[in-house]
Write a protein that holds these residues in place. Structure first.
Motif, mmCIF file in Angstrom:
data_model
loop_
_atom_site.group_PDB
_atom_site.id
_atom_site.type_symbol
_atom_site.label_atom_id
_atom_site.label_comp_id
_atom_site.label_asym_id
_atom_site.label_seq_id
_atom_site.Cartn_x
_atom_site.Cartn_y
_atom_site.Cartn_z
ATOM 1 N N ASP A 114 0.090 3.230 -12.696
ATOM 2 C CA ASP A 114 -0.775 2.256 -13.455
ATOM 3 C C ASP A 114 0.440 1.046 -13.950
ATOM 4 O O ASP A 114 -0.420 -0.089 -13.688
ATOM 5 C CB ASP A 114 -1.267 2.959 -14.571
ATOM 6 N N ASN A 138 0.889 -1.277 0.019
ATOM 7 C CA ASN A 138 0.172 0.081 -0.006
ATOM 8 C C ASN A 138 0.902 1.229 0.062
ATOM 9 O O ASN A 138 1.708 1.336 0.898
ATOM 10 C CB ASN A 138 -0.829 -0.001 1.226
ATOM 11 N N ARG A 153 1.243 -0.811 -10.750
ATOM 12 C CA ARG A 153 -0.139 -1.478 -10.201
ATOM 13 C C ARG A 153 -0.297 -2.763 -11.251
ATOM 14 O O ARG A 153 -0.426 -3.703 -10.598
ATOM 15 C CB ARG A 153 -1.413 -0.773 -10.393
ATOM 16 N N ASN A 158 -0.258 -0.854 -4.323
ATOM 17 C CA ASN A 158 -1.674 -0.658 -4.249
ATOM 18 C C ASN A 158 -1.928 0.553 -3.828
ATOM 19 O O ASN A 158 -1.938 1.043 -2.669
ATOM 20 C CB ASN A 158 -2.161 -1.657 -3.294
ATOM 21 N N LEU A 213 -9.807 4.154 -12.035
ATOM 22 C CA LEU A 213 -10.121 4.457 -10.361
ATOM 23 C C LEU A 213 -10.863 3.371 -9.600
ATOM 24 O O LEU A 213 -11.174 3.277 -8.550
ATOM 25 C CB LEU A 213 -10.673 5.708 -10.423
ATOM 26 N N ILE A 243 -9.965 1.694 -6.441
ATOM 27 C CA ILE A 243 -9.134 2.617 -5.561
ATOM 28 C C ILE A 243 -9.612 3.522 -4.691
ATOM 29 O O ILE A 243 -10.819 4.246 -4.944
ATOM 30 C CB ILE A 243 -8.376 3.676 -6.588
#
Lengths: 299, 299
Positions: B36, B20, B39, B45, B66, B69
């Motif tokens: 992006d 995270n 991820r 994350n 999104l 998210i």
């Protein structure tokens, strides 16, 4: 005019024909190897100073042919330097090359106001690089002599560099004053210097060039990077001359380009009546040869 | 262990699985593009802070999805930074990434003794380079934060860097203290610092690494150059960490490697409780991705 390759300066030197160069204490095998190549290429005619026996030994070890070479025998490093300076004064040589003598010894003799051959306000080191990552020759000054120049000394360093560019045919070189930042931060003196130098250029106190800054290095050498930072300057991304903040940063940049940048370079000391070539043992053979060629371009 | 490619750190990050990360004011299209990719590769994350409308606009422009998210909405840049710091404190994130907020704003909040997350004596910037002209990863510190560190601050900068190397699996990194010279010159303070840092290492005040210097850059990265200068040191020609004299020289070296050296790099801020990633607009996409991967290696 845009010069892309050091080879162009080498070709100019070859076309100019042999120039007499005075070599301070010539018993330096690596230097003799470079001088041999420069002599074979036809652009230098070395006059050697130093201890004759030692020079003969170094010449034998390096394959340097002493036939038709004048050796002015001298007893001490100081005497060798003085002998070279006298050759400049009486017109029998046009360039000084450091051999097996300390840089400080040679430069002290050269800048001596009474007996030396000072010319400009200060002497400075200049290196010209051919980098695989830049579109033309790129100069860094001062990477070797001035430890922490003040703003007037920086103006003098720029002046020396601009005069060199004029001599190699670049009429209005672009000078980027490099710091860590592309804006003024009063805590970083070099950014203040940049503002003053830009103003001095605007007021014609620094002439015949375009000075801009402060720039971080990327803004000076990458148009894309300058656009990212919204920098609108004809120097940005197209600098000819990088004026560095001080000796540490200049030397690190010089070494980075040569050892971690795949560049080749030529170096010369400016500001005396004649160009002075200091080659270091860690310079490549090619770099030594190009430094001699650069000096011939200036003589 | 010797690490040759940044890709190895990227692979490590992918293997570690998603971490995270708290993004301070995420309405930054370039950053969202890098996030992006990170991820998709499965190693981050992101939890976003900032103005929801602006984030949605930037996400649409950059193709950042999104869905799933979390956006923690905040009104001001300061509030976004505080929100990120609180996520670190309560364990819901392990890395902070700067978005569309000023570096100074974020770092001030992070180092705040009462409300921030300081950890070590000082925070410092570290960049790791993969250079086509060097045989392993090479780190430069500090190229972005500390303007003119004194010798104690330099010891702390080394400490931060050494801890990073341990975390990426290099147990006894070689630290080269870089100046313009490979010997002490009292007129160049960085050469004196080098002597002191070497002694502190010898006295075990700087641990778990080998510190040597002063070195000119070539001596630190080229064995051949070190031999030319008769330097006998296991750090010479094989340095992992280059400690630079100051911000100007560090930033110039950083930019030279990236823009005139064909290198790629990853950067991170060290010394807080968690790694902090500051990407700049002029960084390449790849560099931003590798910086995120490096931070995941440290978390």
């Amino acid at each position: 005019m845009v010069i892309k390759h050091l080879h162009e300066l080498y070709d100019n030197a070859c076309n100019r024909g042999p120039v007499n160069i005075a070599v301070a204490q010539a018993d330096d095998e690596n230097l003799l190897r470079a001088l041999d190549r420069a002599r074979s290429a036809g652009f230098v005619n070395p006059v050697l100073t130093g201890n004759k026996d030692k020079i003969e030994e170094a010449a034998a070890n390096s394959g340097f042919d002493l036939n038709n070479i004048i050796i002015a025998e001298t007893d001490t490093p100081e005497a060798a330097c003085v002998s070279c300076i006298n050759m400049i004064k009486n017109g029998s040589a046009e360039i000084i090359v450091k051999g097996n003598v300390k840089t400080a010894t040679l430069l002290r003799k050269i800048i001596d106001k009474d007996k030396g051959i000072p010319n400009k306000q200060l002497i400075s080191h200049l290196a010209i690089f051919e980098s695989p990552f830049y579109h033309k020759l790129l100069c860094v000054t001062d990477a070797a002599l001035n430890i922490s120049p003040d703003v007037n000394e920086k103006a003098a360093i720029i002046h020396n560099a601009v005069e060199l560019f004029h001599k190699i045919g670049v009429s209005n070189p672009k000078v980027a004053v490099i710091t860590a930042l592309e804006y003024v931060n009063p805590k970083i003196e070099a950014t203040l210097h940049a503002e003053i130098l830009k103003q001095m250029n605007h007021d014609n106190l620094i002439k015949a060039c375009i000075v801009d800054g402060p720039f971080a290095l990327d803004n000076a050498v990458s148009k894309k990077s300058a656009i990212h930072k919204n920098i609108d300057s004809e120097v940005a991304g197209d600098a000819d001359i990088l004026l560095v903040p001080d000796l540490n940063s200049g030397n690190i940049l010089y070494k980075c380009l040569n050892f971690l940048g795949g560049a080749i370079s030529a170096s010369v000391i400016l500001g005396a009546k004649v160009p002075v070539v200091l080659t270091s043992r860690s310079d490549s053979e090619q770099s030594k040869l190009y430094s001699l060629a650069l000096a011939v371009n200036l003589s």
